[in-house]
Scaffold this active site. Structure first.
Site, short mmCIF file in Angstrom:
data_model
loop_
_atom_site.label_atom_id
_atom_site.label_comp_id
_atom_site.label_asym_id
_atom_site.label_seq_id
_atom_site.Cartn_x
_atom_site.Cartn_y
_atom_site.Cartn_z
N GLU A 175 0.68 -1.19 0.06
CA GLU A 175 -0.14 0.06 0.28
C GLU A 175 1.11 1.40 0.02
O GLU A 175 0.48 2.30 -0.66
CB GLU A 175 -0.71 0.12 1.37
N SER A 176 1.86 0.84 0.69
CA SER A 176 3.06 2.08 0.43
C SER A 176 3.08 2.87 -1.30
O SER A 176 3.65 3.98 -1.31
CB SER A 176 4.12 1.74 1.14
#
Length: 252
Positions: free
Chosen positions: A51-52
């Site tokens: 997700e980063s």
């Protein structure tokens, strides 16, 4: 027989759900261990997206969060989070997502928002994060959670992340892709029938069908041929304990 824990069984079973060339959105903890185990065994071309914003990550050690710098080293690309969600996830470029939650109901809907009434809850939980987007846009999702009746009510108190809704309204009608494919717990593996309802597919070694039913808040359907879950082999346990999580951060 190889000795293993319930958590190690969940990790190895989740890893087997992944196919070579899959692109998967990975979270930390058990999903991360499952993905890295699959990549080191039967799915060397698995692409891991975090997700980063790290794309096709190849972490050299266990990341402790989605922002751990180890995920950026040797990644094919690093993009802003909004591009990761917009260009990759919402555009349908992610095959598999891993999810968990406080409650999962018979249609695979997940609650991670509140226990009780939304306006006057008994417990207020962290909420969606990216889970609703993952549940709505990946081509299949794998749910991993401990198996207790409290976690498996017939109907969730709040739908944070949609599964197969109510078994009548289709995901296509709501503009959603995919849907839950498997629910992996410390007792069993469940899947979903053509109407979107969960059914028991396999029970873990030493667990009975009655024990699974007792831990489920509705009359769980049983598959036509419920089998025993394949236990981990020595290679898988060795990789988990000595390479992927040698300090037992997530497995102990």
């Amino acid at each position: 027989m190889t000795d293993y824990t319930d958590t190690e069984l969940m990790i190895t079973r989740a890893a087997q759900e992944l196919q070579n060339d899959d692109t998967t959105l990975v979270g930390v903890g058990i999903p991360n261990l499952a993905c890295n185990l699959a990549k080191q065994t039967h799915a060397p071309d698995l692409e891991m997206v975090y997700e980063s914003g790290t794309i096709d990550s190849n972490p050299s050690k266990l990341p402790l969060s989605i922002g751990d710098p180890v995920l950026a080293t040797d990644a094919q690309s690093i993009v802003p989070m909004i591009q990761g969600f917009g260009y990759y996830l919402q555009a349908g470029r992610i095959d598999v997502g891993f999810l968990g939650g406080a409650q999962i109901d018979r249609y695979g809907n997940i609650n991670s928002t509140v226990i009780g009434d939304y306006d006057d809850p008994k417990v207020r939980l962290p909420g969606s994060g990216g889970a609703c987007e993952i549940a709505s846009n990946t081509h299949r999702t794998i749910i991993i959670t401990p198996h207790t009746q409290r976690r498996f009510p017939e109907e969730v108190d709040f739908v944070t992340s949609p599964g197969y809704i109510d078994g009548e309204t289709t995901r296509e009608e709501l503009g959603l892709r995919g849907g839950p494919d498997a629910v992996i717990t410390d007792k069993a593996v469940m899947r979903f029938d053509d109407d979107g309802e969960m059914f028991l597919d396999s029970v873990h070694p030493g667990v009975t069908e009655d024990a699974v039913q007792e831990a489920t808040g509705w009359n769980l359907q049983f598959g036509s041929d419920v089998v025993e879950t394949e236990p981990p082999d020595e290679e898988e346990i060795d990789l988990i304990r000595n390479e992927l999580d040698p300090d037992g951060v997530y497995t102990k």
